[in-house]
Scaffold this motif. Structure first.
Motif, PDB file in Angstrom:
ATOM      1  N   PRO A 132      11.159  29.870   5.543  1.00  0.00           N
ATOM      2  CA  PRO A 132      10.596  28.853   6.237  1.00  0.00           C
ATOM      3  C   PRO A 132      11.346  28.316   7.344  1.00  0.00           C
ATOM      4  O   PRO A 132      12.586  28.235   7.283  1.00  0.00           O
ATOM      5  CB  PRO A 132      10.759  27.803   4.807  1.00  0.00           C
ATOM      6  N   VAL A 136      10.249  22.681   6.686  1.00  0.00           N
ATOM      7  CA  VAL A 136       9.461  23.494   5.284  1.00  0.00           C
ATOM      8  C   VAL A 136      10.531  23.581   4.311  1.00  0.00           C
ATOM      9  O   VAL A 136      11.653  24.154   4.615  1.00  0.00           O
ATOM     10  CB  VAL A 136       8.952  24.695   5.761  1.00  0.00           C
ATOM     11  N   ASN A 194      -3.309  28.396   5.462  1.00  0.00           N
ATOM     12  CA  ASN A 194      -2.772  26.999   5.415  1.00  0.00           C
ATOM     13  C   ASN A 194      -4.013  26.003   5.188  1.00  0.00           C
ATOM     14  O   ASN A 194      -4.717  25.794   6.065  1.00  0.00           O
ATOM     15  CB  ASN A 194      -1.914  26.896   6.638  1.00  0.00           C
ATOM     16  N   SER A 196      -3.154  23.105   4.063  1.00  0.00           N
ATOM     17  CA  SER A 196      -2.171  21.899   3.543  1.00  0.00           C
ATOM     18  C   SER A 196      -2.535  20.707   4.374  1.00  0.00           C
ATOM     19  O   SER A 196      -2.290  19.530   3.993  1.00  0.00           O
ATOM     20  CB  SER A 196      -0.828  22.024   3.819  1.00  0.00           C
ATOM     21  N   VAL A 200       2.644  24.201   9.885  1.00  0.00           N
ATOM     22  CA  VAL A 200       3.961  24.853   9.215  1.00  0.00           C
ATOM     23  C   VAL A 200       4.568  25.948  10.143  1.00  0.00           C
ATOM     24  O   VAL A 200       3.701  26.542  10.665  1.00  0.00           O
ATOM     25  CB  VAL A 200       3.772  25.350   7.788  1.00  0.00           C
ATOM     26  N   THR A 308       3.929  29.291  14.388  1.00  0.00           N
ATOM     27  CA  THR A 308       3.242  28.050  13.789  1.00  0.00           C
ATOM     28  C   THR A 308       1.894  28.206  13.143  1.00  0.00           C
ATOM     29  O   THR A 308       1.055  29.000  14.057  1.00  0.00           O
ATOM     30  CB  THR A 308       3.226  26.944  14.689  1.00  0.00           C
TER      31      THR A 308
END
Length: 598
Positions: A132, A136, A194, A196, A200, A308
């Motif tokens: 991470p 994160v 992802n 979310s 991230v 990313t």
């Protein structure tokens, strides 16, 4: 000392110096037993990503402990070359054996174990994941203890890959697709989906961890430790040298980190076996070799650049891990077909790689025709000696001419007495008058030294000799001759001592005895030194070598016998062609007859 004897001594010393050094200065070392570590500490790497490193706590709180959980589900691995399991705890490849290689010649012997879980005496495993980045949380990514679910596949085979999946419950879905070929290569594709709603940052990585000091051969001729290729630059780091690396940026242990821009790989190599991480060709990554002295844990790592992953996007990273035997043909195929740059150089070809590689290729070709590595070694030696015949001819012709001048040289010595300048001047005039160059007999010997080293290296490192039969009692050319003079070569009901013990050095087998005899006969072709000290050294040398090489691999001893025998025949025939007829029987009995003249 006359020039002829100087050349003889130089030839003998140069041929045997490598054995003397190995035997006296580099004996096999005892390997310390190290308790396996069972924790992982997460620390920040220089680029801001968080990457787990194998380490014991030593009082430092661990954020993610690697647990030994035998009850964790496992996936079966079955291929023509590999058998084992993959733990769903962390998705670790940590249980792998080689189907076609056993520890001993016994049919019931255990398979060679490549990778082992934490519960084993010497844990050795590969793991992959996402480190991470900033912002994160560590628990947002699967760790080394995360229990993955199987999304596709039940047993990993060359025909049936498997896919693991883990959902962090916060919009990130991680998948790991694992496939394997018929040999020793795993392909790993990691992906993140992802959902979310926020971007991230993460860095994919691969790790091979090895706990404890490996039990190796302990000879400097064989590299054991880290081997790395980084944009065409090959590097070796022996296990013993890893403690001398620079302090690790994470603050734990020592490390050496190399930035790879396009092509490279890194792993551990032993005499016959290897594990390696191989990012896809054309991929940039950080190559790291790490060691923690307190726990004797070695690591190799491939760390991809931090990336990313935007909301709604998916990111993936591909890598490969090799775990198996250093078979020349297999590794060459990976290099040529898969594009792994200079992967064949993972094999330790030595200083004279430009000779070792073609010599091994020739040995492999001969073995493919004959199907017997013992006879292949003999034929290879014969071919090499035939190629070097012009050099040998020049050397032996020079020796014969020097023998012709022996009476005149002795007369010069008697006339000069202690006046060395007068003697040297007379010798130079004698050489010039008879058109003899004393160095011509030495130069061919020097030119043959790299070839000697290369042949020795090939026979020592090639896995094709391991458990390879030759004739009769020789069932393993990589092991010492199992016969023993102590039990009259099997006639007495007495078990010879195990190789490596003190008594084993006097437990001579048939091949070492033949080696001593071949060296003795070759020596008798040469005129005896006039100096008493030289004469004693030459008299003892064949028998000293016989005992020294008694516990060496049968393939090496066989090569030496073949080399001595062919050299003996060449020297005898060439010297006869120059008018010098050695009286072998007289030499062996210690008498020189009138036959030793024109």
């Amino acid at each position: 000392m006359d020039d002829q004897n100087k050349n003889l001594i130089l030839a003998t010393v140069l041929s045997g110096i490598v054995i003397l050094v190995w035997f006296v200065l580099f004996p096999p070392e005892e390997v310390a037993t190290v308790e396996p570590a069972t924790d992982i500490i997460e620390q920040v790497v220089p680029d801001g990503a968080v990457l787990p490193t194998v380490e014991t706590t030593n009082g430092t709180p661990a954020t993610a402990e690697v647990e030994d959980a035998p009850e964790a589900p496992r996936l079966t691995v079955e291929t023509p070359s590999l058998t084992g399991t993959i733990s769903l705890q962390g998705g670790r490849i940590d249980d792998l054996s080689l189907v076609n290689y056993r520890e001993t010649l016994d049919e019931d012997s255990d398979l060679v174990r490549m990778l082992s879980p934490l519960s084993a005496d010497a844990p050795y495993y590969a793991l992959f994941g996402w480190a991470p980045g900033a912002g994160v949380a560590p628990d947002a990514v699967p760790g080394p203890n995360t229990i993955w679910n199987v999304e596709a596949g039940e047993t990993l085979t060359p025909e049936t890959p498997v896919t693991l999946v883990w959902d962090n419950g916060a919009g990130l879905t991680f998948r790991r697709a694992i496939s394997v070929d018929e040999n020793f290569m795993f392909s790993i594709e990691q992906s993140i989906e992802n959902a979310s709603g926020a971007a991230v940052t993460m860095a994919p990585y691969g790790i091979i961890a090895r706990h404890g000091d490996p039990d190796g051969v302990g000879f400097f001729i064989q590299h054991e430790g880290v081997v790395r290729m980084a944009d065409g630059v090959r590097e070796e780091i022996k296990y013993d040298d890893m403690q001398d690396l620079d302090a690790d940026p994470r603050g734990q242990g020592v490390s050496e980190i190399v930035e790879v821009t396009e092509n490279g790989w890194i792993g551990f190599t032993d005499q016959y076996w290897m594990t390696a991480l191989l990012p896809s060709p054309g991929t940039a990554f950080r190559s790291a070799a790490r060691y923690t002295e307190a726990t004797a844990i070695y690591q190799t790592e491939t760390i991809y650049p931090t990336r990313t992953i935007e909301p709604g996007a998916t990111s993936s990273a591909e890598s490969n891990v090799f775990a198996g035997a250093q078979k020349w043909e297999t590794i060459r195929e990976y290099q040529n077909k898969n594009g792994f740059e200079r992967f064949l150089d993972a094999i330790d070809w030595g200083w004279f790689f430009f000779l070792t590689k073609p010599i091994f290729a020739l040995l492999h070709f001969i073995d493919g025709l004959i199907g017997n590595m013992g006879w292949s070694i003999i034929l290879l030696t014969l071919i090499i000696k035939a190629v070097l015949l012009p050099l040998a001819y020049k050397s032996y012709v020079s020796m014969a001419k020097m023998k012709e001048l022996q009476p005149e040289m002795e007369a010069l010595k008697a006339e000069a007495g202690d006046n060395r300048e007068k003697m040297q001047k007379g010798m130079m005039e004698l050489y010039k008058k008879n058109k003899v160059n004393p160095a011509s007999g030495c130069l061919p010997i020097l030119l043959q030294i790299p070839i000697f080293f290369s042949l020795y290296k090939v026979i020592f490192v090639t896995i094709e000799l391991r458990h390879a039969e030759w004739i009769g009692w020789i069932h393993d050319l990589s092991a010492p001759d199992p016969s023993s003079i102590l039990n009259l070569f099997g006639l007495l009901a007495f078990t010879p001592p195990e190789p490596g013990t003190m008594l084993a050095y006097i437990s001579l087998g048939i091949l070492p005895i033949l080696l001593g005899i071949s060296m003795f006969l070759q020596q008798k072709l040469n005129p005896a030194p006039t100096d008493p000290t030289q004469k004693m050294i030459f008299a003892w040398m064949p028998w000293v070598f016989m005992f020294m090489l008694g516990n060496f691999a049968s393939g090496l001893v066989l090569y030496w016998i073949a080399n001595n025998t062919i050299t003996f025949i060449q020297q005898y025939l060439i010297m006869r062609s120059q008018g010098y007829r050695p009286d072998l029987i007289g030499n062996i009995l210690g008498n020189r007859s009138e036959a030793e003249k024109k």
